[in-house]
Design a protein around this motif. Structure first.
Motif, short mmCIF file in Angstrom:
data_model
loop_
_atom_site.label_atom_id
_atom_site.label_comp_id
_atom_site.label_asym_id
_atom_site.label_seq_id
_atom_site.Cartn_x
_atom_site.Cartn_y
_atom_site.Cartn_z
N PRO A 37 -15.10 -12.06 -13.64
CA PRO A 37 -14.65 -13.47 -14.12
C PRO A 37 -13.43 -13.99 -13.74
O PRO A 37 -12.92 -12.88 -14.05
N PRO A 38 -13.20 -15.00 -13.99
CA PRO A 38 -12.02 -15.27 -14.04
C PRO A 38 -11.32 -15.32 -14.94
O PRO A 38 -10.80 -16.33 -15.71
N ASN A 39 -11.74 -14.99 -16.40
CA ASN A 39 -11.29 -14.64 -17.76
C ASN A 39 -9.90 -13.95 -17.78
O ASN A 39 -9.29 -13.49 -18.58
N TYR A 40 -8.57 -13.38 -16.99
CA TYR A 40 -8.15 -12.17 -16.78
C TYR A 40 -6.78 -12.92 -16.31
O TYR A 40 -6.53 -13.18 -14.77
N ALA A 41 -5.47 -13.03 -17.17
CA ALA A 41 -5.20 -13.57 -17.04
C ALA A 41 -3.52 -12.42 -15.40
O ALA A 41 -4.20 -11.59 -15.61
N VAL A 42 -4.08 -13.70 -14.33
CA VAL A 42 -2.82 -12.54 -13.38
C VAL A 42 -1.77 -13.01 -13.37
O VAL A 42 -1.00 -14.37 -13.52
N PHE A 43 -0.57 -11.45 -13.53
CA PHE A 43 0.86 -12.46 -14.42
C PHE A 43 2.26 -11.22 -13.24
O PHE A 43 2.33 -11.37 -13.18
N GLY A 44 1.33 -11.25 -11.92
CA GLY A 44 2.41 -10.18 -11.03
C GLY A 44 1.32 -9.06 -10.35
O GLY A 44 -0.14 -9.66 -9.93
N THR A 45 2.44 -8.87 -9.31
CA THR A 45 1.62 -7.68 -7.90
C THR A 45 2.53 -6.27 -8.03
O THR A 45 3.62 -6.29 -9.23
N VAL A 46 1.64 -5.03 -7.77
CA VAL A 46 2.25 -4.59 -7.19
C VAL A 46 2.80 -3.90 -6.35
O VAL A 46 2.53 -4.57 -4.96
N ASP A 47 3.99 -3.28 -6.62
CA ASP A 47 4.85 -3.10 -5.14
C ASP A 47 4.26 -2.45 -3.68
O ASP A 47 3.68 -1.50 -4.51
N GLN A 48 4.47 -2.26 -2.69
CA GLN A 48 3.50 -0.62 -1.23
C GLN A 48 4.00 0.21 -2.21
O GLN A 48 2.74 1.22 -1.79
N ALA A 49 5.45 0.72 -2.41
CA ALA A 49 5.43 2.45 -3.21
C ALA A 49 3.92 2.87 -4.41
O ALA A 49 3.58 3.09 -4.07
N GLY A 50 4.02 1.17 -5.19
CA GLY A 50 2.95 1.62 -6.09
C GLY A 50 1.77 1.40 -5.91
O GLY A 50 0.82 1.76 -6.05
N LEU A 51 1.07 0.68 -5.20
CA LEU A 51 0.32 0.80 -4.68
C LEU A 51 -0.11 2.40 -3.19
O LEU A 51 -0.94 2.41 -3.60
N GLY A 52 0.76 2.69 -3.28
CA GLY A 52 0.74 4.07 -2.91
C GLY A 52 0.42 5.30 -3.59
O GLY A 52 -0.66 6.56 -3.44
N VAL A 53 1.04 5.15 -4.83
CA VAL A 53 0.05 5.79 -6.10
C VAL A 53 -1.32 6.17 -6.57
O VAL A 53 -1.74 6.32 -6.99
N LEU A 54 -1.15 4.29 -6.42
CA LEU A 54 -2.75 3.94 -6.96
C LEU A 54 -3.50 4.51 -5.75
O LEU A 54 -5.19 5.02 -6.81
N ASP A 55 -3.42 4.56 -4.64
CA ASP A 55 -4.06 4.78 -4.09
C ASP A 55 -4.78 6.71 -4.04
O ASP A 55 -5.73 7.38 -3.82
N LYS A 56 -3.03 7.44 -4.65
CA LYS A 56 -3.55 8.80 -4.05
C LYS A 56 -4.56 9.01 -5.70
O LYS A 56 -5.19 9.76 -5.79
N VAL A 57 -4.18 8.46 -6.54
CA VAL A 57 -5.25 8.45 -7.72
C VAL A 57 -6.27 7.78 -7.74
O VAL A 57 -7.64 8.99 -8.23
N ALA A 58 -6.42 6.95 -7.21
CA ALA A 58 -8.08 6.76 -6.75
C ALA A 58 -8.64 7.01 -6.15
O ALA A 58 -9.08 7.50 -5.77
N ALA A 59 -7.65 8.24 -5.11
CA ALA A 59 -8.30 9.04 -4.11
C ALA A 59 -9.06 10.00 -4.57
O ALA A 59 -10.47 11.09 -4.11
N ALA A 60 -8.44 10.89 -6.03
CA ALA A 60 -9.02 11.63 -6.64
C ALA A 60 -10.10 11.72 -7.67
O ALA A 60 -10.77 11.96 -7.27
#
Length: 281
Positions: free
Chosen positions: A232-255
């Motif tokens: 639902p659209p009830n959560y404020a979007v206040f920024g973005t993650v950079d490409q290096a950070g997305l790589g970290v997230l992908d690694k964590v999510a893969a585990a």
């Protein structure tokens, strides 16, 4: 004895009755199918909504961490005098003391601020956008500058088809902690709606504020979206993650998640410890 014409008319009426009954049955089937689809969609959206709200007790980071207090039973807390009106929550003391943010008038509502989350899995760079959620960004910068996020753990990872987020921002590491104050809702208006109109897509790479499910209940917990997620659209979007950070997230999510709350929902198997949050500009 009926004539040929009478027999033709009788046959015609019989055929018309058969066609009418078939049409009515088809119409009923369509109504039932649409109703079932709507119900299932609402159940999915409701379930996802349940997943990203803050929590208390054993349901950590999954549901509201308290019921709404009544004015007679809850002492009034201090509220800032600027446009954001950050309000203390005496019934929910700060998990880590940081004080109330500055609340200038007008609230800065243009430009970006860079914040780096230095973690044991790699740096996650955030670009906070004041134009999208000025009160939220003002608060997040304040908390980072007060070392509120330092030495904290990202306590939750979800890996379902509709929700792919890493949730952080609670010094207790349980999903029940906040900064001792709440910030106003700054809900997004520009996200793509889903087919039901009840939810939107939070795209990969955005940073959004978690809340208790009650209005104006955001605090310090936030979630990093590593894959398109339906909410639902009830959560404020206040920024973005950079490409290096997305790589970290992908690694964590893969585990994956340890599934301690449900399938695909729990603490990340690869722990994410925020060693330091640094405001760069």
């Amino acid at each position: 004895m009926p004539s040929n014409e009478q027999r033709r008319q009788a046959a015609k009426r019989k055929l018309e009755r058969q066609l009418t009954r078939r049409a009515e049955r088809a119409k009923r089937r369509r109504r039932i199918g649409v109703s079932v689809t709507i119900v299932l969609t609402l159940l999915v959206v409701g379930g996802v909504y349940y997943l990203v709200t803050r929590t208390g007790g054993e349901d950590a980071a999954a549901a509201a961490n308290s019921t709404s207090p009544t004015p007679s039973s809850t002492p009034a807390g201090k509220t800032t005098e600027g446009p954001c009106k950050y309000a203390e929550t005496p019934q929910e003391p700060a998990a880590k003391e940081a004080g109330l943010p500055d609340d200038p008038d007008p609230t800065p509502n243009s430009g970006t601020t860079q914040v780096t989350l230095k973690t044991d899995q790699g740096d996650i760079g955030l670009v906070l956008d004041r134009a999208k959620a000025p009160c939220t960004v003002q608060s997040m910068v304040h908390l980072a500058q007060k070392q509120y996020f330092d030495n904290t753990t990202c306590h939750r990872l979800t890996t379902s088809d509709v929700l792919k987020v890493l949730q952080c921002g609670d010094p207790t590491g349980q999903g029940s902690g906040g900064p001792g104050y709440v910030i106003p809702d700054e809900n997004p208006t520009d996200l793509k709606p889903d087919a039901t109109g009840q939810a939107v897509t939070y795209p990969r790479g955005v940073v959004a504020m978690a809340n208790t499910g009650q209005p104006n209940s955001g605090g310090s917990q936030f979630f990093l979206v590593y894959g398109d997620s339906t909410l639902p659209p009830n959560y404020a979007v206040f920024g973005t993650v950079d490409q290096a950070g997305l790589g970290v997230l992908d690694k964590v999510a893969a585990a994956g998640s340890d599934n301690s709350r449900s399938e695909g929902d729990g603490a990340p198997k690869t722990p994410v410890h925020i060693q330091q949050a640094t405001v760069l500009n």
